[in-house]
Design an enzyme around this catalytic site. Structure first.
Site, PDB file in Angstrom:
ATOM      1  N   LYS A  82       0.818  -1.211   0.000  1.00  0.00           N
ATOM      2  CA  LYS A  82       0.000   0.000   0.000  1.00  0.00           C
ATOM      3  C   LYS A  82       0.852   1.263   0.000  1.00  0.00           C
ATOM      4  O   LYS A  82       0.347   2.341  -0.317  1.00  0.00           O
ATOM      5  CB  LYS A  82      -0.965   0.011   1.186  1.00  0.00           C
ATOM      6  CG  LYS A  82      -0.324   0.184   2.543  1.00  0.00           C
ATOM      7  CD  LYS A  82      -1.391   0.261   3.623  1.00  0.00           C
ATOM      8  CE  LYS A  82      -0.780   0.475   5.005  1.00  0.00           C
ATOM      9  NZ  LYS A  82      -1.823   0.603   6.052  1.00  0.00           N
ATOM     10  N   ASP A  83       2.160   1.143   0.332  1.00  0.00           N
ATOM     11  CA  ASP A  83       3.053   2.299   0.326  1.00  0.00           C
ATOM     12  C   ASP A  83       3.674   2.561  -1.036  1.00  0.00           C
ATOM     13  O   ASP A  83       4.298   3.613  -1.241  1.00  0.00           O
ATOM     14  CB  ASP A  83       4.187   2.106   1.344  1.00  0.00           C
ATOM     15  CG  ASP A  83       3.711   2.107   2.783  1.00  0.00           C
ATOM     16  OD1 ASP A  83       2.646   2.695   3.052  1.00  0.00           O
ATOM     17  OD2 ASP A  83       4.407   1.521   3.633  1.00  0.00           O
ATOM     18  N   ARG A 132      -8.613   8.094   3.863  1.00  0.00           N
ATOM     19  CA  ARG A 132      -9.561   7.063   3.419  1.00  0.00           C
ATOM     20  C   ARG A 132     -10.449   6.610   4.578  1.00  0.00           C
ATOM     21  O   ARG A 132     -11.680   6.546   4.449  1.00  0.00           O
ATOM     22  CB  ARG A 132      -8.781   5.862   2.855  1.00  0.00           C
ATOM     23  CG  ARG A 132      -9.616   4.605   2.603  1.00  0.00           C
ATOM     24  CD  ARG A 132      -8.722   3.425   2.231  1.00  0.00           C
ATOM     25  NE  ARG A 132      -7.789   3.078   3.287  1.00  0.00           N
ATOM     26  CZ  ARG A 132      -8.075   2.252   4.286  1.00  0.00           C
ATOM     27  NH1 ARG A 132      -9.271   1.683   4.382  1.00  0.00           N
ATOM     28  NH2 ARG A 132      -7.163   1.977   5.206  1.00  0.00           N
ATOM     29  N   ARG A 133      -9.822   6.267   5.705  1.00  0.00           N
ATOM     30  CA  ARG A 133     -10.592   5.817   6.856  1.00  0.00           C
ATOM     31  C   ARG A 133     -11.469   6.939   7.394  1.00  0.00           C
ATOM     32  O   ARG A 133     -12.638   6.723   7.750  1.00  0.00           O
ATOM     33  CB  ARG A 133      -9.644   5.320   7.950  1.00  0.00           C
ATOM     34  CG  ARG A 133      -8.893   4.054   7.581  1.00  0.00           C
ATOM     35  CD  ARG A 133      -7.755   3.785   8.543  1.00  0.00           C
ATOM     36  NE  ARG A 133      -7.048   2.550   8.222  1.00  0.00           N
ATOM     37  CZ  ARG A 133      -5.781   2.318   8.527  1.00  0.00           C
ATOM     38  NH1 ARG A 133      -5.059   3.243   9.163  1.00  0.00           N
ATOM     39  NH2 ARG A 133      -5.204   1.176   8.209  1.00  0.00           N
ATOM     40  N   ARG A 150      -0.106   9.829  14.118  1.00  0.00           N
ATOM     41  CA  ARG A 150       1.004   9.311  13.320  1.00  0.00           C
ATOM     42  C   ARG A 150       1.915   8.482  14.205  1.00  0.00           C
ATOM     43  O   ARG A 150       1.784   8.468  15.420  1.00  0.00           O
ATOM     44  CB  ARG A 150       1.815  10.463  12.700  1.00  0.00           C
ATOM     45  CG  ARG A 150       1.257  11.087  11.431  1.00  0.00           C
ATOM     46  CD  ARG A 150       1.331  10.194  10.206  1.00  0.00           C
ATOM     47  NE  ARG A 150       2.609   9.518  10.033  1.00  0.00           N
ATOM     48  CZ  ARG A 150       3.704  10.054   9.509  1.00  0.00           C
ATOM     49  NH1 ARG A 150       3.696  11.310   9.113  1.00  0.00           N
ATOM     50  NH2 ARG A 150       4.808   9.352   9.378  1.00  0.00           N
ATOM     51  N   ARG A 156       1.413   4.414  18.145  1.00  0.00           N
ATOM     52  CA  ARG A 156      -0.022   4.740  18.090  1.00  0.00           C
ATOM     53  C   ARG A 156      -0.776   4.054  19.225  1.00  0.00           C
ATOM     54  O   ARG A 156      -1.685   4.646  19.812  1.00  0.00           O
ATOM     55  CB  ARG A 156      -0.598   4.322  16.736  1.00  0.00           C
ATOM     56  CG  ARG A 156      -0.029   5.128  15.584  1.00  0.00           C
ATOM     57  CD  ARG A 156      -0.758   4.829  14.289  1.00  0.00           C
ATOM     58  NE  ARG A 156       0.105   5.029  13.142  1.00  0.00           N
ATOM     59  CZ  ARG A 156      -0.282   4.943  11.883  1.00  0.00           C
ATOM     60  NH1 ARG A 156      -1.543   4.642  11.595  1.00  0.00           N
ATOM     61  NH2 ARG A 156       0.565   5.133  10.890  1.00  0.00           N
ATOM     62  N   CYS A 244      -2.004   9.085  -1.680  1.00  0.00           N
ATOM     63  CA  CYS A 244      -2.465   9.169  -0.297  1.00  0.00           C
ATOM     64  C   CYS A 244      -3.266  10.423  -0.016  1.00  0.00           C
ATOM     65  O   CYS A 244      -3.850  10.571   1.065  1.00  0.00           O
ATOM     66  CB  CYS A 244      -1.275   9.089   0.661  1.00  0.00           C
ATOM     67  SG  CYS A 244      -0.082  10.428   0.428  1.00  0.00           S
TER      68      CYS A 244
END
Length: 322
Positions: A82-83, A132-133, A150, A156, A244
């Protein structure tokens, strides 16, 4: 051209990245290859106090590794897929897509909150680093207060423990790979939040002219179903553009009949507008399905959302600068 020995594997230095890299190292070594790890610090690792979407760089977690590959300092690199930007830099190739963990997002609750996602009180506070979330959670529940967070997974979780948040959202795959599955209160239904493009899969990159190395990486590491599914997802992302900075999700999988099923969405940042669609087709149609679904969602109103967020369409995809 022969395969170098030992192979130098480039990776970020976070615990999750190292675990992923070591899983690849172990599989290659089981086939008789010698592999040594070399860590590389990326801009995303250094800018931990700035939301990824504000950095404005699709390759925030991969650019320095790309440079090391092109310079010959490392032979191949392992990334969370995904990166990796939807377009790989000239001179490099995405040699293999490795095994994919559960691509869904996880609701990680504060210990003081006993319920599931659906039990959240009005105006509950949820933390996430992802546009997105954020967009999809607000589509589902417009009363939620979504705050940015972050840092790596451990950071986190520590921030959650020291906060008054009801919970945060992380990738299921990262928690599983780090042995932190006990933190998963709920695996979020993709009907609520469509996963990120490539989430849960590993992407293995190497120089395009290293054909023998590329073949070894494919033969040892490639997962056929994950490869087909993520081709559809990445074609969707490539057609939409923006990386992103765009609140979009795309999730494909190969069903029991061998067909590819793709679901995707584009949502406004505040959840006020949401466009979603689905495709099903043969594996060889995966990329065409991704492009077609992206075009349909853009025409349905997604293009207007992206114009509000990013401006003119021609400015959405930034080229790689080595």
């Amino acid at each position: 051209m022969s395969v170098p020995s030992p192979l130098v594997l480039g990776t970020r230095s976070s615990e999750l990245a190292l675990r992923q890299a070591n899983s690849v190292k172990n599989r290659l070594e089981a086939q008789g290859h010698q592999v040594q790890l070399q860590t590389v610090t990326t801009r995303g690792d250094e800018s931990t106090d700035v939301p990824i979407s504000e950095i404005g760089d699709e390759a925030v977690f991969t650019r320095e590794l790309d440079r090391a590959l092109l310079a010959g300092d490392i032979h191949f690199a392992v990334h969370s897929l995904k990166d990796i930007p939807s377009t790989v830099p000239d001179g490099l190739t995405l040699a293999a897509i490795g095994p994919r963990e559960d691509p869904r997002d996880a609701f990680v609750a504060h210990p003081s909150f006993d319920g599931q996602l659906e039990d959240l009180p009005m105006q509950a506070t949820i933390a996430t680093a992802s546009l997105r979330r954020t967009a999809q959670l607000l589509t589902w529940r417009s009363d939620l207060e979504v705050v940015p967070v972050r840092g790596n997974v451990d950071t986190r979780l520590e921030k959650l423990m020291n906060s008054d948040w009801h919970g945060l959202v992380l990738a299921v795959a990262g928690l599983l790979r780090m042995g932190l599955s006990a933190w998963i209160r709920e695996r979020i239904d993709p009907e609520i939040v469509v996963p990120a493009v490539g989430q849960g899969a590993l992407g293995i990159a190497c120089p395009a002219d290293q054909e023998a190395l590329g073949e070894v990486l494919r033969s040892v590491l490639e997962d056929p179903d994950a490869t087909v599914a993520t081709r559809a997802e990445r074609a969707f992302l490539r057609t939409v553009g923006g990386g992103c900075q765009v609140p979009l999700g795309a999730w494909a999988r190969v069903d029991e009949e061998g067909s590819v099923v793709l679901e995707a969405c584009i949502a406004d940042l505040d959840g006020s507008e949401h466009h979603r669609g689905r495709r099903r087709g043969a594996p060889e149609e995966a990329e065409a399905m991704g492009r077609s679904l992206a075009q349909d969602l853009l025409a349905a109103g997604g293009d207007d959302i992206l114009d509000r967020i990013l401006g003119d369409r021609s400015e959405r995809v930034s080229p790689f600068q080595p």
